[in-house]
Design an enzyme around this catalytic site. Structure first.
Site, PDB file in Angstrom:
ATOM      1  N   LYS A   1      11.176 -14.800  39.978  1.00  0.00           N
ATOM      2  CA  LYS A   1      11.713 -13.196  39.437  1.00  0.00           C
ATOM      3  C   LYS A   1      11.064 -12.550  38.902  1.00  0.00           C
ATOM      4  CE  LYS A   1      14.910 -12.970  36.440  1.00  0.00           C
ATOM      5  NZ  LYS A   1      14.464 -11.998  34.914  1.00  0.00           N
ATOM      6  N   ASN A   2      10.115 -13.225  38.073  1.00  0.00           N
ATOM      7  CA  ASN A   2       9.709 -12.007  36.511  1.00  0.00           C
ATOM      8  C   ASN A   2       8.125 -11.456  36.826  1.00  0.00           C
ATOM      9  OD1 ASN A   2      11.750 -12.640  34.454  1.00  0.00           O
ATOM     10  ND2 ASN A   2      10.453 -13.948  33.462  1.00  0.00           N
TER      11      ASN A   2
ATOM     12  N   CYS B   1      19.301  -6.611  24.180  1.00  0.00           N
ATOM     13  CA  CYS B   1      20.023  -7.239  25.330  1.00  0.00           C
ATOM     14  C   CYS B   1      20.483  -8.470  24.626  1.00  0.00           C
ATOM     15  CB  CYS B   1      18.999  -7.664  25.902  1.00  0.00           C
ATOM     16  SG  CYS B   1      18.608  -9.269  25.147  1.00  0.00           S
TER      17      CYS B   1
ATOM     18  N   ARG C   1      14.901  -6.928  21.023  1.00  0.00           N
ATOM     19  CA  ARG C   1      13.871  -7.265  21.550  1.00  0.00           C
ATOM     20  C   ARG C   1      13.327  -4.771  22.263  1.00  0.00           C
ATOM     21  NH1 ARG C   1      15.230  -9.514  27.908  1.00  0.00           N
ATOM     22  NH2 ARG C   1      13.551 -10.257  27.849  1.00  0.00           N
TER      23      ARG C   1
ATOM     24  N   ASP D   1      12.835 -19.525  28.149  1.00  0.00           N
ATOM     25  CA  ASP D   1      13.952 -19.758  29.984  1.00  0.00           C
ATOM     26  C   ASP D   1      13.996 -20.395  29.744  1.00  0.00           C
ATOM     27  OD1 ASP D   1      14.105 -17.062  29.247  1.00  0.00           O
ATOM     28  OD2 ASP D   1      11.892 -16.250  30.973  1.00  0.00           O
TER      29      ASP D   1
ATOM     30  N   ARG E   1      21.758 -12.930  38.584  1.00  0.00           N
ATOM     31  CA  ARG E   1      20.236 -12.083  38.952  1.00  0.00           C
ATOM     32  C   ARG E   1      19.391 -12.942  39.009  1.00  0.00           C
ATOM     33  NH1 ARG E   1      20.125 -10.502  32.840  1.00  0.00           N
ATOM     34  NH2 ARG E   1      18.052  -9.871  33.726  1.00  0.00           N
TER      35      ARG E   1
HETATM   36  C1  UD1 Z   1       9.418 -12.060  29.266  1.00  0.00           C
HETATM   37  C2  UD1 Z   1      10.508 -12.786  30.383  1.00  0.00           C
HETATM   38  C3  UD1 Z   1      11.709 -13.100  30.188  1.00  0.00           C
HETATM   39  C4  UD1 Z   1      11.009 -14.419  28.802  1.00  0.00           C
HETATM   40  C5  UD1 Z   1      10.408 -13.741  28.052  1.00  0.00           C
HETATM   41  C6  UD1 Z   1       9.777 -15.154  26.953  1.00  0.00           C
HETATM   42  C7  UD1 Z   1      10.478 -10.824  32.731  1.00  0.00           C
HETATM   43  C8  UD1 Z   1      10.698  -9.640  33.254  1.00  0.00           C
HETATM   44  N1  UD1 Z   1      11.103 -11.092  31.582  1.00  0.00           N
HETATM   45  O1  UD1 Z   1      10.701 -10.279  29.032  1.00  0.00           O
HETATM   46  O2  UD1 Z   1      12.185 -14.084  30.781  1.00  0.00           O
HETATM   47  O3  UD1 Z   1      12.188 -14.685  28.086  1.00  0.00           O
HETATM   48  O4  UD1 Z   1       9.251 -12.901  28.441  1.00  0.00           O
HETATM   49  O5  UD1 Z   1       8.600 -15.467  28.085  1.00  0.00           O
HETATM   50  O6  UD1 Z   1       9.579 -11.131  32.893  1.00  0.00           O
HETATM   51  N2  UD1 Z   1       8.767  -8.235  21.792  1.00  0.00           N
HETATM   52  C9  UD1 Z   1       8.726  -6.922  21.045  1.00  0.00           C
HETATM   53  N3  UD1 Z   1       8.287  -5.693  21.040  1.00  0.00           N
HETATM   54  C10 UD1 Z   1       7.533  -5.205  21.945  1.00  0.00           C
HETATM   55  C11 UD1 Z   1       7.953  -6.454  23.305  1.00  0.00           C
HETATM   56  C12 UD1 Z   1       8.333  -7.727  22.419  1.00  0.00           C
HETATM   57  O7  UD1 Z   1       8.380  -7.332  19.113  1.00  0.00           O
HETATM   58  O8  UD1 Z   1       7.492  -4.415  22.237  1.00  0.00           O
HETATM   59  C13 UD1 Z   1       8.925  -9.759  21.084  1.00  0.00           C
HETATM   60  C14 UD1 Z   1       9.993  -9.243  21.821  1.00  0.00           C
HETATM   61  O9  UD1 Z   1      11.969  -9.109  21.169  1.00  0.00           O
HETATM   62  C15 UD1 Z   1      10.020 -11.057  21.900  1.00  0.00           C
HETATM   63  C16 UD1 Z   1       9.117 -11.527  22.540  1.00  0.00           C
HETATM   64  O10 UD1 Z   1       8.203  -9.881  21.769  1.00  0.00           O
HETATM   65  O11 UD1 Z   1      10.767 -11.769  20.331  1.00  0.00           O
HETATM   66  C17 UD1 Z   1       8.701 -11.724  23.599  1.00  0.00           C
HETATM   67  O12 UD1 Z   1       8.976 -10.939  24.299  1.00  0.00           O
HETATM   68  P1  UD1 Z   1       8.411 -10.870  25.721  1.00  0.00           P
HETATM   69  O13 UD1 Z   1       7.390 -12.200  25.608  1.00  0.00           O
HETATM   70  O14 UD1 Z   1       7.888  -8.819  25.490  1.00  0.00           O
HETATM   71  O15 UD1 Z   1       9.633 -10.755  27.075  1.00  0.00           O
HETATM   72  P2  UD1 Z   1       9.844  -9.791  27.526  1.00  0.00           P
HETATM   73  O16 UD1 Z   1       8.650  -9.302  28.345  1.00  0.00           O
HETATM   74  O17 UD1 Z   1      10.929  -8.888  27.818  1.00  0.00           O
END
Ligand code: UD1
Length: 426
Positions: free
Chosen positions: A22-23, A118, A123, A310, A402
């Site tokens: 999915k991701n 969320c 996030r 995850d 989902r």
């Molecule tokens: C993706 C995955 C999700 C997984 C996560 C971590 C998808 C669709 N989802 O989510 O299933 O749990 O990676 O492996 O691929 N952060 C910030 N600022 C930002 C972006 C992120 O502070 O601009 C923080 C987030 O709040 C979190 C951490 O960084 O604490 C990691 O998040 P991130 O790796 O970005 O997760 P996603 O890409 O949202």
């Protein structure tokens, strides 16, 4: 709203095919915005999230041909008709935000809703915006929307992320493919899905090196072409079924498993006393637990190649049945223990202290009605339900749909007894 009725206690025996990730699929789909030629994605998982993104892409003008149940999806972004991603479509699924950079790269401007928080944490998207700004995008946040323009085009940039973010790394990589000059991403996330995206983009003519390491270089090109790409197998789905087999007991072989991407989880399962036969060449993972008790193992979630956040909820379900006490630390998201009180309803002994959960193993879980709160939390309740005595009812399972393709069918084929019922049937 549908519920799952799970009769616990049966061992799982058989084979489970692993679906496309999915991701990975969600970011690969977005790549169609970068070219006016068609993109074909095979091994596509049929999930609420991927279907939902297909709808957003259609809103933007992408022609989507993806018959229901089919694992091949055709996307044609020859003529985009909108550069606006509305609130309702981004709020429901965060990955939708990744259309922002590609729309700017393709059309020079875009208006995309902020995703908001969320269930598992705040996030933010600051790292996404930092990368786009460094590439020359002019960004304004107005009424919950990011309004972006790059009148003189996007330029390559040096971006040093304060922390590795999967989404921000992928977003920056997608966008930089069409920027002028070289982009370097430092402290980039190293998740296997990022490598999958780079392989696909390179097959479209992009020039990306270093994906899968913390330093990624992207040499911008003028134009990308169409391609056909097979979505990598889902390591989280594979890890989930591995833990289901370990919790319920039995002998299950996962087919088409991304073995190399699952090293941290395989190590923890072995420490817990589960037999894991991993065959990278054959892409199979065989999980065996016959009679032996599970041993408690502590775990701390980490960015890849560490133990994935995850799979944290699923591991907690497993550890609730182990001999001894295990400490589970969540370091990626600030609010990702919502499954703990639900697991406790099934008899688990879990105390949450800040970012740590102390799990004292119990000899047996017993059935109860429980509530799914987010995608991975929901499936941890299914795992616990499979091992529990009696009939567990998991409510609000739209979260499961989902991210897990044909979950009941795959588990029931191995001897589980899971039935989906709608509210009206009760
Ligand atoms: C993706 C995955 C999700 C997984 C996560 C971590 C998808 C669709 N989802 O989510 O299933 O749990 O990676 O492996 O691929 N952060 C910030 N600022 C930002 C972006 C992120 O502070 O601009 C923080 C987030 O709040 C979190 C951490 O960084 O604490 C990691 O998040 P991130 O790796 O970005 O997760 P996603 O890409 O949202």
């Amino acid at each position: 709203m549908d519920k799952l009725h799970i009769k616990g206690g049966a061992h799982l025996n058989g084979r489970i095919p692993v679906s496309g990730a999915k991701n990975s699929a969600l970011k690969l789909m977005v790549a169609c915005l970068l070219t006016d030629e068609p993109i074909t994605l095979t091994n596509m998982p049929n999930l609420a999230d991927t279907r939902f993104l297909a709808q957003l892409l259609e809103t933007l003008g992408v022609e989507v041909y993806w018959p229901k149940g089919d694992s091949t999806c055709h996307l044609n972004g020859a003529e985009l008709k909108s550069t606006i991603a509305p609130y309702d479509q981004v709020r429901k699924m965060r990955a939708s935000f990744n259309v922002l950079g590609p729309l700017i790269a393709r059309s020079g401007h875009a208006t995309v809703s902020l995703p908001g928080g969320c269930a598992i944490g705040a996030r933010p998207v600051d790292l996404h915006l930092q990368a786009l700004e460094a590439m020359g995008a002019d960004l304004r946040v107005e009424q919950g929307y990011v309004k972006a323009a790059a009148i003189h085009g996007l330029k390559g940039a040096h971006v040093n992320f304060a922390m590795p973010s999967v989404g921000a790394t992928e977003h920056a990589m997608l966008t930089a493919t069409l920027a002028q000059g070289e982009t370097v991403l430092e402290n980039a996330a190293r998740e296997p899905e990022i490598e999958d995206l780079a392989v696909c983009l390179n097959s479209m003519g992009a020039k990306i090196t270093g994906a899968g390491t913390s330093k990624i270089r992207i040499e911008g090109v003028e134009k990308l072409s169409g391609t056909t790409h097979s979505v990598m197998p889902d390591r989280i789905e594979a890890g989930t079924y591995a833990m289901a087999a370990a919790a319920a007991g039995g002998d299950v072989t996962l087919e088409g498993a991304p073995v190399a991407a699952l090293g941290a989880m395989i190590g923890k399962l072995r420490e817990a006393g589960v037999t894991v036969e991993a065959d990278e060449a054959a892409a199979t993972l065989r999980i065996i637990r016959n009679g032996s008790r599970l041993k408690s193992v502590s775990v701390s979630t980490q960015p890849h190649p560490g133990f994935p956040t995850d799979l944290q909820a699923q591991f907690m379900a497993l550890m609730s049945l182990a001999d001894g006490t295990s400490i589970i630390r969540e370091t990626i998201f600030e609010n990702r223990f919502m499954h703990a009180p639900e697991l406790s309803r099934l008899g688990a002994d879990i105390t949450v202290r800040g970012q740590e959960a102390v799990v004292k193993g119990v000899p047996q879980l017993t059935a109860a009605p429980v509530m799914a709160t987010d995608l991975r939390a929901s499936v941890s309740l299914v795992i616990a339900g499979l091992a529990a005595e009696g009939e567990t009812v998991v409510n609000r399972i739209y979260h499961l749909d989902r991210g897990f393709e044909r979950l009941e069918a795959k588990l029931n084929a191995c001897g589980a007894s899971i039935e989906r019922r709608s509210e009206d049937e009760d």
